[in-house]
Design a protein around this motif. Structure first.
Motif, PDB file in Angstrom:
ATOM      1  N   PHE A 189       0.381  -1.155  -0.092  1.00 19.31           N
ATOM      2  CA  PHE A 189      -0.001   0.362   0.450  1.00 19.31           C
ATOM      3  C   PHE A 189       0.778   1.545   0.099  1.00 19.31           C
ATOM      4  N   ALA A 190       0.130   2.355  -0.304  1.00 21.71           N
ATOM      5  CA  ALA A 190       0.984   3.815   0.179  1.00 21.71           C
ATOM      6  C   ALA A 190       0.839   5.056   0.877  1.00 21.71           C
ATOM      7  N   PHE A 191       1.614   4.835   2.065  1.00 24.15           N
ATOM      8  CA  PHE A 191       1.352   5.483   2.904  1.00 24.15           C
ATOM      9  C   PHE A 191       0.964   6.963   2.485  1.00 24.15           C
ATOM     10  N   LYS A 192       0.999   7.314   1.470  1.00 22.15           N
ATOM     11  CA  LYS A 192       0.233   8.993   1.014  1.00 22.15           C
ATOM     12  C   LYS A 192      -1.245   8.562   0.979  1.00 22.15           C
ATOM     13  N   VAL A 193      -1.451   7.193   0.805  1.00 20.51           N
ATOM     14  CA  VAL A 193      -2.830   6.997   0.724  1.00 20.51           C
ATOM     15  C   VAL A 193      -3.548   6.448   1.828  1.00 20.51           C
ATOM     16  N   GLY A 194      -2.739   5.999   2.824  1.00 26.23           N
ATOM     17  CA  GLY A 194      -3.441   5.476   4.125  1.00 26.23           C
ATOM     18  C   GLY A 194      -3.445   4.350   4.502  1.00 26.23           C
ATOM     19  N   VAL A 195      -2.718   4.083   5.864  1.00 19.32           N
ATOM     20  CA  VAL A 195      -3.006   2.760   6.562  1.00 19.32           C
ATOM     21  C   VAL A 195      -3.901   1.653   5.915  1.00 19.32           C
ATOM     22  N   PRO A 196      -4.045   0.730   5.186  1.00 18.02           N
ATOM     23  CA  PRO A 196      -4.999   0.427   5.169  1.00 18.02           C
ATOM     24  C   PRO A 196      -6.311  -0.316   6.448  1.00 18.02           C
ATOM     25  N   LEU A 197      -7.475  -0.845   6.893  1.00 18.37           N
ATOM     26  CA  LEU A 197      -7.730  -0.743   7.811  1.00 18.37           C
ATOM     27  C   LEU A 197      -7.776  -2.451   8.282  1.00 18.37           C
ATOM     28  N   ASP A 198      -7.311  -2.751   6.946  1.00 20.22           N
ATOM     29  CA  ASP A 198      -7.752  -4.781   7.693  1.00 20.22           C
ATOM     30  C   ASP A 198      -6.091  -5.234   7.510  1.00 20.22           C
ATOM     31  N   VAL A 199      -5.511  -4.224   7.618  1.00 22.87           N
ATOM     32  CA  VAL A 199      -4.573  -5.313   8.011  1.00 22.87           C
ATOM     33  C   VAL A 199      -3.794  -5.686   9.460  1.00 22.87           C
ATOM     34  N   ASP A 200      -2.976  -6.671   9.751  1.00 21.16           N
ATOM     35  CA  ASP A 200      -2.691  -6.490  11.545  1.00 21.16           C
ATOM     36  C   ASP A 200      -1.320  -6.164  11.725  1.00 21.16           C
ATOM     37  N   PHE A 201      -0.577  -6.217  10.682  1.00 22.93           N
ATOM     38  CA  PHE A 201       0.303  -5.796  11.227  1.00 22.93           C
ATOM     39  C   PHE A 201       1.059  -5.039   9.727  1.00 22.93           C
ATOM     40  N   VAL A 202       1.681  -3.730  10.359  1.00 21.56           N
ATOM     41  CA  VAL A 202       2.330  -3.318   8.639  1.00 21.56           C
ATOM     42  C   VAL A 202       3.683  -2.404   8.973  1.00 21.56           C
ATOM     43  N   PHE A 203       4.249  -2.910   8.050  1.00 24.92           N
ATOM     44  CA  PHE A 203       5.905  -2.194   8.027  1.00 24.92           C
ATOM     45  C   PHE A 203       6.413  -1.719   7.203  1.00 24.92           C
ATOM     46  N   ASP A 204       7.278  -0.173   7.589  1.00 22.79           N
ATOM     47  CA  ASP A 204       7.060   0.750   6.779  1.00 22.79           C
ATOM     48  C   ASP A 204       8.677   0.275   5.423  1.00 22.79           C
ATOM     49  N   VAL A 205       9.171   0.296   4.711  1.00 23.58           N
ATOM     50  CA  VAL A 205       9.809   0.246   3.885  1.00 23.58           C
ATOM     51  C   VAL A 205      10.595   1.302   3.133  1.00 23.58           C
ATOM     52  N   ARG A 206      10.263   2.102   3.456  1.00 31.30           N
ATOM     53  CA  ARG A 206      10.758   3.767   2.771  1.00 31.30           C
ATOM     54  C   ARG A 206      11.564   3.790   3.254  1.00 31.30           C
ATOM     55  N   ILE A 207      12.280   3.292   4.173  1.00 33.10           N
ATOM     56  CA  ILE A 207      13.916   3.756   4.092  1.00 33.10           C
ATOM     57  C   ILE A 207      14.753   3.317   3.648  1.00 33.10           C
ATOM     58  N   LEU A 208      13.830   1.970   2.615  1.00 31.08           N
ATOM     59  CA  LEU A 208      15.100   1.905   1.514  1.00 31.08           C
ATOM     60  C   LEU A 208      15.274   2.978  -0.060  1.00 31.08           C
ATOM     61  N   PRO A 209      16.097   2.561  -0.901  1.00 32.51           N
ATOM     62  CA  PRO A 209      16.637   3.658  -1.671  1.00 32.51           C
ATOM     63  C   PRO A 209      15.356   3.400  -2.790  1.00 32.51           C
ATOM     64  N   ASN A 210      14.352   5.232  -3.034  1.00 27.84           N
ATOM     65  CA  ASN A 210      13.515   4.686  -4.269  1.00 27.84           C
ATOM     66  C   ASN A 210      13.502   4.549  -5.454  1.00 27.84           C
ATOM     67  N   PRO A 211      12.996   4.256  -6.190  1.00 29.39           N
ATOM     68  CA  PRO A 211      13.281   3.468  -7.320  1.00 29.39           C
ATOM     69  C   PRO A 211      12.752   4.756  -8.319  1.00 29.39           C
ATOM     70  N   HIS A 212      11.904   5.314  -7.501  1.00 31.60           N
ATOM     71  CA  HIS A 212      11.014   6.284  -8.327  1.00 31.60           C
ATOM     72  C   HIS A 212      11.700   7.774  -9.121  1.00 31.60           C
ATOM     73  N   TYR A 213      12.750   7.852  -7.870  1.00 32.11           N
ATOM     74  CA  TYR A 213      13.806   8.959  -8.726  1.00 32.11           C
ATOM     75  C   TYR A 213      14.509   8.463  -9.998  1.00 32.11           C
ATOM     76  N   ASP A 214      14.485   7.257 -10.645  1.00 31.75           N
ATOM     77  CA  ASP A 214      15.815   6.708 -11.664  1.00 31.75           C
ATOM     78  C   ASP A 214      14.716   6.402 -12.898  1.00 31.75           C
ATOM     79  N   HIS A 215      14.448   7.437 -13.467  1.00 29.94           N
ATOM     80  CA  HIS A 215      13.437   7.955 -14.291  1.00 29.94           C
ATOM     81  C   HIS A 215      13.322   6.294 -15.385  1.00 29.94           C
ATOM     82  N   ALA A 216      14.352   5.298 -15.634  1.00 27.60           N
ATOM     83  CA  ALA A 216      14.429   4.645 -16.325  1.00 27.60           C
ATOM     84  C   ALA A 216      12.976   3.843 -15.680  1.00 27.60           C
ATOM     85  N   LEU A 217      13.339   3.553 -13.867  1.00 29.53           N
ATOM     86  CA  LEU A 217      12.328   3.070 -13.403  1.00 29.53           C
ATOM     87  C   LEU A 217      10.983   3.326 -12.980  1.00 29.53           C
TER      88      LEU A 217
END
Length: 287
Positions: free
Chosen positions: A175-203
């Motif tokens: 899911f996207a944190f910018k949209v919001g955490v889903p109501l149906d999850v039991d555990f949430v793990f945040d992987v935003r600490i990883l390098p973001n491929p969004h900033y590579d124009h090819a990816l």
């Protein structure tokens, strides 16, 4: 008999779900009073029905407390019973009612009970319904339909009814944190600490299921370390959830846009756990 009980908040997609399930060959009954549940199952069993989907909603408010005991009775008789509870954020529900211009099913019922000339707001009806349906919400699997298209929901319901009986189904959901955490999850793990491929124009136009994105992330030692940490956490605690007779365990993996890092991590975790568990995969932002 395989019995699927469906309930949830008005506007969350119960009608869409019931239509999909009916198309899959289930005998479907909508708005069933819980007091009739046992008798209906007996009748369907005599008629040779193997799969039934029965919808219960808030209009049977005074009978909802008995549903858990009835489910136990059905299971004691040898039936396989699953409960699917649909919900959505209040903002999503308000938007859907505004689009359809329909009144909330409880509006007239609650108005009569209060014997008042004051008009109940849609927000009040939604909150009242949440309280009425609280006894059902934790009897089975909760599905948050916020921000889902009807087609996306149909596909998820197909996955739900296709999965074979298992003591516990492990659900991985990106899911996207910018949209919001889903109501149906039991555990949430945040992987935003990883390098973001969004900033590579090819990816950028790709997703975490594409090999180029996988290669980019797995070149980062922290991505593999984070995967191991999440995997080890689930490995450690999964037996406890099984002993607690849970039907579903939903693991939410979030990143900023829900497109690259969270999708990559969900796919990698699912591939690992598919070797020994019944696994379902959901990607909220990859419609």
């Amino acid at each position: 008999m395989r019995i699927l009980l469906i309930s949830g908040i008005s506007g969350s997609g119960k009608s869409v779900a019931l239509n999909v399930i009916e198309d899959a060959g289930y005998y479907c009954v909508d708005n069933l009073p819980p007091s009739l549940l046992l008798e209906l199952v007996k009748t369907l069993e005599l008629e040779g029905v193997k799969n039934a989907a029965l919808a219960i909603d808030s209009r049977s408010a005074h009978q909802l407390q008995s549903v858990a005991a009835t489910i136990d009775q059905l299971r004691a008789l040898g039936h396989e019973v699953k409960v699917l509870f649909l919900t959505a954020s209040s903002e999503t529900l308000i938007a859907r009612f505004s689009e359809t211009r329909r009144s909330h099913p409880l509006s007239h019922h609650l108005q009569t009970e209060r014997i008042s000339d004051c008009t109940l707001s849609l927000t009040e009806c939604i909150q009242a319904e949440r309280e009425l349906l609280a006894p059902l919400q934790f009897l089975g699997h909760v599905l948050d339909t916020s921000n889902l298209s009807a087609n996306h929901l149909r596909n998820w319901i197909k996955d739900e009814i296709a999965v074979e009986h298992a003591s516990l189904i492990l659900m991985f959901e990106s899911f996207a944190f910018k949209v919001g955490v889903p109501l149906d999850v039991d555990f949430v793990f945040d992987v935003r600490i990883l390098p973001n491929p969004h900033y590579d124009h090819a990816l950028r136009p790709l997703t975490g299921r594409d090999q180029a994105v996988v290669d980019f992330l797995e070149a980062q030692a922290m991505a593999l370390e984070l995967f191991d940490d999440i995997k080890n956490f689930i490995d450690k605690w999964l037996p406890s959830f099984k002993r607690d007779n849970r039907s579903y365990l939903t693991i939410g993996i979030g990143c900023t846009g829900g497109q690259h890092r969270s999708v990559y991590m969900v796919e990698k975790l699912a591939k690992h756990f598919q070797q020994q568990e019944r696994v379902l995969i959901r990607h909220r932002q990859n419609h």
